[in-house]
Design a protein around this motif. Structure first.
Motif, PDB file in Angstrom:
ATOM      1  N   TRP A 129       0.810  -1.210   0.000  1.00  0.00           N
ATOM      2  CA  TRP A 129       0.000   0.000   0.000  1.00  0.00           C
ATOM      3  C   TRP A 129       0.848   1.265   0.000  1.00  0.00           C
ATOM      4  CZ3 TRP A 129      -1.000   3.156   4.601  1.00  0.00           C
ATOM      5  CH2 TRP A 129      -1.967   4.135   4.401  1.00  0.00           C
ATOM      6  N   TRP A 221      -0.717  -2.913   4.073  1.00  0.00           N
ATOM      7  CA  TRP A 221      -2.079  -2.522   3.696  1.00  0.00           C
ATOM      8  C   TRP A 221      -2.624  -1.408   4.589  1.00  0.00           C
ATOM      9  CZ3 TRP A 221      -3.172  -8.370   4.186  1.00  0.00           C
ATOM     10  CH2 TRP A 221      -2.813  -9.032   3.000  1.00  0.00           C
ATOM     11  N   THR A 230      -8.997  -1.507   2.295  1.00  0.00           N
ATOM     12  CA  THR A 230      -7.805  -2.046   1.638  1.00  0.00           C
ATOM     13  C   THR A 230      -7.584  -3.494   2.057  1.00  0.00           C
ATOM     14  OG1 THR A 230      -6.799   0.143   1.573  1.00  0.00           O
ATOM     15  CG2 THR A 230      -5.328  -1.727   1.292  1.00  0.00           C
TER      16      THR A 230
END
Length: 325
Positions: A129, A221, A230
């Motif tokens: 991420w 994430w 996410t």
């Protein structure tokens, strides 16, 4: 003096006949995003290591291939592909399946290309991420686009595919199967984590990352609460309907000493894997999605059980590859 020279020559003679892996000309193919093979090393008649220049990783990534025994003799034929994903933190990385199981012998009479890619120290089979000011590795694109297209374009891989993985690789197999619906006809998880939001599982994932030196685990994430979307977007449990039609196999032990362990073995990872796996298979059952399930009881988070699971799951994987079970 002459005796010393002869003695040295005798000592060196065995070294002269040892086989040395040979670097060969790489297939002149590229993936859609520009990834290409920069080095090919033939280990033996079936085993090939390829090094890929990967835009998704911003570096190179390794893959070990096991080619079918008749691959060279049938140059116009395409072959189904079986992807085997290793777990986190394996010292030998992409060679794990090859070195810790009998996959070479097991597939010797099976007409499939076996694809064993790197996932780094703890790539987690996903696009990360956020990695601060560093480039963000996208392991998912590396595996599902770059490796896949280069194997298909350079080694005659076909479109019949199956995927299986151990531990976090078990998560990867289920995640790739639902996020790329139809890419894999079968998916197997051995001691995996197919529900990353099961209570306690985020803590296990964070612990793995910290242990491997990724101290800012937000980079994966984000936080599982503030970045819930996410996490959920990548969680197989939350997307089981996208696995409908895929042949599924899920297995796990309970962490206690089992028949394939030395005496006195136990671990904490296998019980955690069992809990998340059971929640996943319960979800499949509630949605009417068929799966072959094997919760075999005593057994640890280790390769002897995963080798056995590969054998046991072959009747599920083989039909997706168009091969006899």
């Amino acid at each position: 003096m002459k005796r010393r020279w002869l003695a040295a020559l005798v000592l060196l003679l065995p070294l002269a006949v040892l086989p040395v892996p040979a670097a060969t000309a790489v297939p002149p193919v590229t993936a859609d995003n520009g990834a290409k093979i920069v080095k090919e090393t033939k280990i033996d008649a079936r085993t090939v290591d390829i090094e890929i220049s990967s835009p998704s990783l911003a570096r190179t990534g390794m893959v070990r291939l096991l080619l079918p025994s008749k691959w060279a003799a049938e140059p116009s034929r395409t072959w189904p592909t079986l992807y085997l994903l290793h777990g986190c933190c394996e010292p030998v990385d992409y060679r794990s399946w090859y070195e810790f199981t009998d996959v070479e012998q097991f597939t010797a009479d099976k007409d499939t290309i076996v694809v064993m890619p790197t996932d780094g120290k703890a790539g987690m089979y996903t696009k990360w991420w956020n990695l601060g000011l560093k480039s963000t590795p996208d392991w998912e694109t590396f595996h599902t686009l770059e490796v896949r297209q280069l194997v298909e374009r350079g080694y005659r891989g076909g479109t019949q595919r199956a995927i299986a993985g151990v531990s976090i690789g078990g998560y990867g197999s289920m995640a790739y199967a639902f996020r790329h619906k139809g890419m894999f006809g079968a998916a197997a998880s051995y001691s995996g984590m197919p529900n990353t939001l099961f209570p306690g599982t985020p803590a296990v994932i964070k612990g793995i990352l910290v242990r491997e030196g990724f101290y800012n685990w937000f980079d994966l994430w984000g936080h599982e609460i503030t970045n819930i979307f996410t996490w959920s977007d990548r969680n197989p449990f939350d997307h089981v309907d996208d696995l409908r039609g895929t042949a599924l196999y899920i297995s796990c032990g309970n962490g206690r000493t089992g028949p394939l362990d030395p005496p006195g073995q136990s671990d904490v990872l296998e019980p955690a894997a069992e809990l998340t796996s059971r929640s996943f298979t319960d979800r499949l059952r509630s949605r009417g999605i068929p799966a072959t399930v094997d919760y075999y009881g005593d057994g640890t988070h280790s390769w002897p059980y995963w080798e056995r699971a590969l054998h046991n799951s072959w009747p599920v994987l083989a039909p997706a590859l168009g091969l006899p079970a």
